[in-house]
Design an enzyme around this catalytic site. Structure first.
Site, PDB file in Angstrom:
ATOM      1  N   HIS A 161      -3.782  -8.285  -3.102  1.00 18.31           N
ATOM      2  CA  HIS A 161      -3.878  -7.213  -2.106  1.00 18.31           C
ATOM      3  C   HIS A 161      -4.354  -7.722  -0.749  1.00 18.31           C
ATOM      4  CE1 HIS A 161      -4.245  -3.248  -0.443  1.00 18.31           C
ATOM      5  NE2 HIS A 161      -5.459  -3.549  -0.025  1.00 18.31           N
TER       6      HIS A 161
ATOM      7  N   HIS B 107      -1.097   4.503  -0.637  1.00 21.51           N
ATOM      8  CA  HIS B 107      -2.144   5.374  -0.094  1.00 21.51           C
ATOM      9  C   HIS B 107      -1.865   6.864  -0.260  1.00 21.51           C
ATOM     10  CE1 HIS B 107      -5.230   2.812   1.461  1.00 21.51           C
ATOM     11  NE2 HIS B 107      -4.361   2.041   2.107  1.00 21.51           N
TER      12      HIS B 107
ATOM     13  N   ARG C 178     -12.412  -6.168  10.212  1.00 20.74           N
ATOM     14  CA  ARG C 178     -12.751  -4.949   9.473  1.00 20.74           C
ATOM     15  C   ARG C 178     -14.251  -4.738   9.344  1.00 20.74           C
ATOM     16  NH1 ARG C 178      -8.260  -3.289   6.348  1.00 20.74           N
ATOM     17  NH2 ARG C 178      -6.579  -4.827   6.345  1.00 20.74           N
TER      18      ARG C 178
ATOM     19  N   ASP D  69       0.829  -1.212   0.000  1.00 18.86           N
ATOM     20  CA  ASP D  69       0.000   0.000   0.000  1.00 18.86           C
ATOM     21  C   ASP D  69       0.861   1.258   0.000  1.00 18.86           C
ATOM     22  OD1 ASP D  69      -1.438  -2.241   1.023  1.00 18.86           O
ATOM     23  OD2 ASP D  69      -2.940  -0.914   1.872  1.00 18.86           O
TER      24      ASP D  69
ATOM     25  N   ASN E 277      -8.521  -2.897  -2.363  1.00 24.11           N
ATOM     26  CA  ASN E 277      -9.897  -2.592  -1.976  1.00 24.11           C
ATOM     27  C   ASN E 277     -10.192  -1.091  -2.044  1.00 24.11           C
ATOM     28  OD1 ASN E 277      -8.154  -2.422   0.467  1.00 24.11           O
ATOM     29  ND2 ASN E 277     -10.046  -1.855   1.510  1.00 24.11           N
ATOM     30  N   HIS E 278      -9.140  -0.251  -2.111  1.00 26.76           N
ATOM     31  CA  HIS E 278      -9.361   1.192  -2.235  1.00 26.76           C
ATOM     32  C   HIS E 278      -9.419   1.661  -3.680  1.00 26.76           C
ATOM     33  CE1 HIS E 278      -9.471   3.000   1.811  1.00 26.76           C
ATOM     34  NE2 HIS E 278      -8.919   1.857   2.151  1.00 26.76           N
TER      35      HIS E 278
ATOM     36  N   ASP F 251      -4.101  -0.388  -3.475  1.00 24.01           N
ATOM     37  CA  ASP F 251      -4.247   0.743  -2.554  1.00 24.01           C
ATOM     38  C   ASP F 251      -3.204   1.824  -2.819  1.00 24.01           C
ATOM     39  OD1 ASP F 251      -6.371  -0.588  -1.470  1.00 24.01           O
ATOM     40  OD2 ASP F 251      -5.680  -0.486   0.612  1.00 24.01           O
TER      41      ASP F 251
ATOM     42  N   HIS G 128      -2.456  -4.628   2.420  1.00 22.64           N
ATOM     43  CA  HIS G 128      -3.768  -4.415   3.041  1.00 22.64           C
ATOM     44  C   HIS G 128      -3.725  -4.041   4.520  1.00 22.64           C
ATOM     45  CE1 HIS G 128      -8.081  -4.636   2.952  1.00 22.64           C
ATOM     46  NE2 HIS G 128      -8.224  -5.828   3.503  1.00 22.64           N
TER      47      HIS G 128
ATOM     48  N   ASP H  61      -6.320   7.097  -1.916  1.00 20.99           N
ATOM     49  CA  ASP H  61      -7.089   7.313  -0.681  1.00 20.99           C
ATOM     50  C   ASP H  61      -6.170   7.553   0.509  1.00 20.99           C
ATOM     51  OD1 ASP H  61      -9.679   7.286  -1.657  1.00 20.99           O
ATOM     52  OD2 ASP H  61      -9.974   5.139  -1.323  1.00 20.99           O
ATOM     53  N   ARG H  62      -6.760   8.176   1.535  1.00 16.20           N
ATOM     54  CA  ARG H  62      -6.076   8.519   2.785  1.00 16.20           C
ATOM     55  C   ARG H  62      -5.085   9.666   2.586  1.00 16.20           C
ATOM     56  NH1 ARG H  62      -8.255   6.420   7.589  1.00 16.20           N
ATOM     57  NH2 ARG H  62      -8.689   4.217   7.411  1.00 16.20           N
TER      58      ARG H  62
END
Length: 549
Positions: free
Chosen positions: A402, A275, A451, A273, A334-335, A302, A478, A305-306
């Site tokens: 991921h 991000h 989660r 990730d 997943n993002h 990923d 992840h 995002d964030r």
């Protein structure tokens, strides 16, 4: 924050192989409330104070391990006095720091069961529902908070923002049902009609054109684009579209499971990730090197995002994919999905920097990303053990995905290869959702997801699947790991995470894994690098950024 730019190579160690993740406590499933003695109450209060201190230390020291310790202490306090709702709610808060929203939901619900007027528990549960992209359920809890505290203006504004978000989601679904044109086709139409030309005032790097007059990607442009980004500038919308469409033209030709052969003299670096942490990505690329004929990069989802430079990250990665389609590989995370992008900032950032149509283009192209990559060594291994699992050809090979494995046994590589993905969102069940969402657990079998989406799979599940498919090791991402990576499930599952000091809070290292033609792995760790003064999730919509951090 450290400004170290050097990567350190590390052999697997007991510390690096320890997953920093809390487990579901027995009381979530089976605790029965009982009479509590005064002595129990006093001891529980003392332990709660220690837990509060550990939690505060985690926030100030930015260490995941302290949140794990806080959860452990809150659990001890709960064992002593399960009738105190604050212990459950405090543990829920600590769990959110580890992104264990499913466990946090259970804790907050237990707090509400004990004290139906406990405002903080409703608030905590609402934020968890937002984190797992269930805003409709968050609205119910926000309404309860407003009913209990009519004068709470902050919660009232969060309720209104969440209601607006739900209305927008419903509107977008209605449009989709009516049948909107494929964003790739629409962007090509707009370009052909002359509706997306480069602005005359643009003074940044210029894309070259080929003999046919079409734009082409070059190393020179990528270097200029990175420098332009570092000045805080945006590319023209036309150039952003060309990069996205150029990468997409290669993604659509790839199967859902890509096969990557590491030939003699080659290496492949697996990156976890990122991000939206653009300045950490630049540091990372300086350590891995960019793609070449003898060196591949595999980004394991990923990318966005964030972090608040997700556009810069994804355009840089897509530019390399366009330029080096057989040396730059990108798995979906997943993002790379609409519901996550809506919640965690990428949708807002894409629209702010390049407009509505650009976000629609991204959202579609994310569905073209492969779901997993099979990294195949092509030479016989020099090091094996009695438990090493090899491919039918006698070579090491790695399943890079991921999230993780499946909610059922018996899934084959061929089934993964044939998963229909283009134009589809992962949802919350099925093979695609499992690949992007699941996590390993230390207990055998399968368990509930911490989660709130997907499942958790144990070491026995991993071993059965690896034996069935001739897989030496699953490499997944992840999840934050304090050391940047963690070797789990008796060496059959490795987590790699490449966003150091995740969201400017966690204090973790980043890492990447290098694989050679014999299938040997080397682990490299690196620290965070400084970045301009912009907070994570700066583009989260509806005023929800602070709520999500």
């Amino acid at each position: 924050m450290s400004d170290s730019s050097a990567a350190s190579s590390s052999a697997p160690s007991s510390q690096a192989s320890t997953a920093l993740s809390s487990l579901p406590s027995p009381e979530i499933q089976s605790l029965s409330l009982r009479d509590v003695t005064d002595e129990d109450r006093a001891q529980a209060a003392k332990i709660k104070a220690e837990a509060n201190q550990a939690f505060a230390s985690g926030r100030s020291a930015r260490q995941v391990i302290t949140f794990v310790e806080a959860i452990r202490l809150y659990s001890v306090a709960i064992e002593l006095n399960p009738l105190d709702a604050t212990y459950w709610c405090n543990r829920a808060t600590a769990r959110t720091k580890l992104e264990e929203y499913g466990f946090a939901l259970a804790d907050a619900s237990k707090a509400i069961e004990i004290d139906p007027k406990y405002v903080k528990a409703y608030y905590r549960r609402a934020t968890c529902y937002l984190q797992i992209a269930k805003p409709q359920l968050a609205i119910t809890d926000f309404k309860k908070v407003v009913a209990l505290e009519p004068g709470n203006k902050v919660i009232q504004s969060q309720l209104i923002a969440t209601q607006k978000l739900v209305r927008r989601i419903e509107f977008e679904k209605a449009i989709e049902v009516e049948g909107e044109k494929n964003p790739v086709e629409r962007c090509h139409e707009i370009i052909a009609e002359g509706g997306c030309e480069v602005e005359k005032a643009y003074a940044g790097p210029r894309l070259s054109t080929g003999d046919d007059g079409k734009y082409v990607m070059t190393e020179e442009f990528i270097k200029g684009m990175i420098d332009w980004f570092k000045l805080g500038k945006n590319l023209p919308r036309r150039y952003a579209w060309e990069i996205i469409l150029g990468a997409c033209s290669h993604f659509v030709k790839e199967e859902s499971l890509v096969s990557l052969d590491v030939e003699e003299g080659m290496t492949c670096d697996v990156i976890g990730d990122v991000h939206g942490q653009f300045y950490d990505l630049l540091n990372l690329y300086s350590l891995t090197g960019t793609p070449t004929e003898k060196h591949c990069l595999l980004m394991n989802g990923d990318l966005v995002d964030r972090g608040s430079w997700s556009i810069e990250v994804i355009l840089t990665a897509f530019a390399y994919k366009w330029l080096y389609p057989t040396r730059m590989f990108i798995n979906r995370g997943n993002h790379e999905a609409k519901d996550m992008n809506r919640t965690y900032g990428f949708e807002g950032e894409a629209k702010h920097k390049h407009g509505e149509q650009t976000y629609k283009l991204f959202a579609h192209v994310f569905t073209t990303l492969p779901l997993a990559t099979l990294v195949n060594a092509t030479k016989a291994p020099t090091t094996t053990s009695a438990t090493t699992i090899l491919s039918p050809e006698g070579h090491k090979r790695y399943f890079v995905v991921h999230g993780g494995l499946f909610s059922k046994d018996g899934v084959t590589l061929d089934e993964v290869r044939k998963i229909p993905r283009i134009g589809r969102q992962p949802g919350q069940e099925g093979l695609m959702s499992d690949l992007l969402w699941t996590d390993p657990q230390t207990l055998p079998g399968r368990g509930p997801s911490k989660r709130g989406v997907g499942i958790a799979f144990g070491p026995d599940v991993t071993k059965r699947w690896c034996l069935l498919n001739g897989i030496t090791c699953i490499i997944r991402s992840h999840e934050v790991r304090q050391d940047g990576y963690a070797i789990e499930h008796d060496g059959l599952c490795t987590t790699v995470f490449s966003a150091p000091n995740y969201v400017d809070q966690v204090g973790n290292k980043g890492a990447f894994i290098r694989i050679d033609a014999e299938g040997e792995q080397k682990y490299f760790q690196f620290e965070a690098t400084p970045h301009p003064p912009m907070k994570p999730m700066a583009y989260a919509q509806g005023g929800l950024a602070n709520l999500m951090m």
